[in-house]
Design an enzyme around this catalytic site. Structure first.
Site, short mmCIF file in Angstrom:
data_model
loop_
_atom_site.label_atom_id
_atom_site.label_comp_id
_atom_site.label_asym_id
_atom_site.label_seq_id
_atom_site.Cartn_x
_atom_site.Cartn_y
_atom_site.Cartn_z
N CYS A 245 0.81 -1.23 0.00
CA CYS A 245 0.00 0.00 0.00
C CYS A 245 0.84 1.28 0.00
O CYS A 245 0.33 2.36 -0.25
CB CYS A 245 -0.96 0.01 1.18
SG CYS A 245 -2.10 -1.39 1.17
N HIS B 46 -3.17 7.54 2.34
CA HIS B 46 -3.57 6.22 1.83
C HIS B 46 -4.98 5.95 2.33
O HIS B 46 -5.29 6.14 3.50
CB HIS B 46 -2.60 5.16 2.36
CG HIS B 46 -3.06 3.76 2.12
ND1 HIS B 46 -3.57 3.35 0.91
CD2 HIS B 46 -3.09 2.67 2.94
CE1 HIS B 46 -3.90 2.07 0.99
NE2 HIS B 46 -3.62 1.64 2.21
N ASN C 158 -10.07 0.14 0.05
CA ASN C 158 -8.61 0.19 0.03
C ASN C 158 -8.11 -0.39 -1.30
O ASN C 158 -8.22 -1.59 -1.54
CB ASN C 158 -8.07 -0.63 1.21
CG ASN C 158 -6.56 -0.57 1.33
OD1 ASN C 158 -5.87 -0.15 0.40
ND2 ASN C 158 -6.05 -1.00 2.46
O1 UT7 Z 1 -3.49 -0.66 3.79
C1 UT7 Z 1 -3.06 -1.25 4.97
C2 UT7 Z 1 -3.84 -2.51 5.06
N1 UT7 Z 1 -4.81 -2.69 6.06
C3 UT7 Z 1 -5.39 -1.78 6.87
O2 UT7 Z 1 -5.15 -0.62 6.87
C4 UT7 Z 1 -6.40 -2.31 7.83
C5 UT7 Z 1 -6.12 -1.88 9.24
N2 UT7 Z 1 -7.09 -2.39 10.16
C6 UT7 Z 1 -8.38 -2.00 10.17
O3 UT7 Z 1 -8.77 -1.20 9.35
C7 UT7 Z 1 -9.29 -2.55 11.23
O4 UT7 Z 1 -8.52 -3.23 12.20
C8 UT7 Z 1 -10.38 -3.50 10.66
C9 UT7 Z 1 -11.37 -2.71 9.85
C10 UT7 Z 1 -9.74 -4.58 9.80
C11 UT7 Z 1 -11.13 -4.19 11.80
O5 UT7 Z 1 -11.72 -3.20 12.65
P1 UT7 Z 1 -11.56 -3.35 14.22
O6 UT7 Z 1 -12.32 -2.24 14.82
O7 UT7 Z 1 -10.09 -3.43 14.51
O8 UT7 Z 1 -12.32 -4.70 14.51
P2 UT7 Z 1 -11.77 -6.06 15.15
O9 UT7 Z 1 -10.80 -6.70 14.22
O10 UT7 Z 1 -11.32 -5.77 16.56
O11 UT7 Z 1 -13.07 -6.92 15.19
C12 UT7 Z 1 -14.21 -6.53 15.99
C13 UT7 Z 1 -15.30 -7.55 15.78
C14 UT7 Z 1 -14.83 -9.00 15.90
O12 UT7 Z 1 -15.85 -9.75 16.54
P3 UT7 Z 1 -15.75 -10.10 18.11
O13 UT7 Z 1 -14.48 -10.91 18.23
O14 UT7 Z 1 -15.66 -8.79 18.81
O15 UT7 Z 1 -17.00 -10.86 18.36
C15 UT7 Z 1 -14.72 -9.44 14.46
O16 UT7 Z 1 -14.90 -10.84 14.32
O17 UT7 Z 1 -15.83 -7.40 14.47
C16 UT7 Z 1 -15.86 -8.70 13.84
N3 UT7 Z 1 -15.70 -8.51 12.40
C17 UT7 Z 1 -16.74 -8.27 11.59
N4 UT7 Z 1 -18.06 -8.16 11.81
C18 UT7 Z 1 -18.86 -7.90 10.77
C19 UT7 Z 1 -14.57 -8.51 11.67
N5 UT7 Z 1 -14.85 -8.27 10.37
C20 UT7 Z 1 -16.19 -8.12 10.31
C21 UT7 Z 1 -17.07 -7.87 9.24
N6 UT7 Z 1 -18.39 -7.75 9.53
N7 UT7 Z 1 -16.65 -7.69 7.99
#
Ligand code: UT7
Length: 319
Positions: A113, A246, A276
């Site tokens: 990225c 980004h 993204n």
């Molecule tokens: O370009 C660089 C590449 N990547 C990035 O920049 C991504 C960086 N990270 C992020 O943007 C965020 O960490 C995410 C958007 C990927 C995730 O957001 P978060 O607020 O960090 O959520 P989390 O991973 O802590 O997950 C929270 C909950 C989990 O459930 P439990 O364990 O709390 O029950 C996940 O299983 O959300 C759940 N979850 C979803 N729920 C509905 C994860 N993905 C999804 C989804 N829909 N698509």
């Protein structure tokens, strides 16, 4: 001598995949995706449409905007994580599609990225040193090909697209400084770890990511890289007219801007419209803000990006 951007272009494939479409594919919701990422829709390349095809459209638009001919391009640096093939480089394939014969160097940059930031910084060194006259710098991705469409933690985040700029020699200030970094100890945190051996894929060819780790790291290093660029030019955050981040997640963008003390009115955000798009996201956002007239002559602009590797960096320029 400086290098200066004289034309921008971008391209998004026609097919749109909305959050509601994804609700029918994996256990997710429009509400969750909007709240956690800011993404509303992403674009998906058609079958057979390759990274070089998207790059070609964006490049033609950038070359038109620059008012030059493709044949005037004597350097192509193309950033992608989703190349057309193992080799030759997508840059060489693009050079052929642009009809440039007997051209200067053409090569790919792989910094995920941060790819466009790396490519632009590299092109600046060629152009400002006088080695090349007109560089075409491209970020292009078909991430839809390396997503596991059953994994809700990754498939909702990414999309396909391309952005390009033409960089030329100038006596007037253009790119003022670039700041690139990498920390390879994080190579497993965000990866598509598969490889090809003996004609077979070894390991997973799909994106795997520790989302939380990436999120925290991104906010920290993006703030550091932009601050480094501001300090290197004896400027203050208040001197920045536009921050072009980004486009990964609106929460990362807002947190970084807040830490920098840059108001959101000065931040270009397009992540809602295309998710993204990795190496394409910065030139896509730049092109949109240039074409709608937000970015004006002589303004101070900072581009920044972070991605797998980890890699990160910033470029500060006067428009
Ligand atoms: O370009 C660089 C590449 N990547 C990035 O920049 C991504 C960086 N990270 C992020 O943007 C965020 O960490 C995410 C958007 C990927 C995730 O957001 P978060 O607020 O960090 O959520 P989390 O991973 O802590 O997950 C929270 C909950 C989990 O459930 P439990 O364990 O709390 O029950 C996940 O299983 O959300 C759940 N979850 C979803 N729920 C509905 C994860 N993905 C999804 C989804 N829909 N698509």
């Amino acid at each position: 001598m400086y290098s200066k951007i004289i034309g921008t272009g971008s391209y998004l494939p026609e097919k749109i995949l909305t959050n509601h479409d994804l609700e029918r594919m994996v256990d997710t919701s429009d509400e969750w995706i909007r709240e956690r990422t800011g993404i509303v829709q992403r674009h998906i390349a058609a079958d057979g449409q390759m990274a070089s095809d998207l790059a070609l459209e964006a490049s033609r638009r950038a070359i038109d905007a620059a008012g030059i001919q493709a044949q005037d391009i004597d350097l192509i640096i193309l950033a992608t994580t989703t190349p057309d093939m193992i080799f030759p480089s997508t840059a060489c394939i693009l050079q052929d599609k642009l009809g440039i014969s007997g051209g200067g160097p053409a090569f790919d940059v792989q910094a995920v990225c941060s790819g466009f930031i790396y490519a632009l910084a590299t092109a600046d060194m060629f152009v400002s040193s006088g080695k090349c006259r007109n560089a075409l710098v491209v970020g292009t991705e078909v991430y839809s090909r390396i997503l596991d469409w059953t994994d809700r933690t990754t498939c909702v985040l990414f999309g396909d697209g391309a952005g390009a700029v033409v960089l030329t020699q100038s006596n007037q200030p253009g790119i003022l400084s670039s700041h690139l970094h990498a920390s390879g100890s994080y190579n497993k945190v965000l990866a598509a770890p598969g490889n090809i051996c003996g004609g077979k894929i070894q390991g997973s060819p799909f994106i795997t990511m520790e989302g939380n780790t990436v999120f925290k790291f991104a906010v920290k290093v993006l703030e550091e890289a932009v601050s480094e660029a501001i300090t290197a030019n004896n400027l203050q955050a208040s001197d920045i007219d536009w921050l072009i981040p980004h486009q990964a997640n609106i929460r990362i963008i807002k947190s970084t801007a807040k830490k920098l003390g840059i108001p959101m009115e000065k931040v270009v955000t397009t992540v809602d419209q295309h998710g993204n798009t990795s190496a394409a996201s910065v030139p896509l956002a730049l092109d949109i803000a240039v074409r709608d007239g937000r970015i004006k002559s002589d303004q101070c602009v900072v581009l920044e990006g972070v991605g797998g590797g980890f890699t990160w960096g910033a470029v500060l320029l006067r428009w």
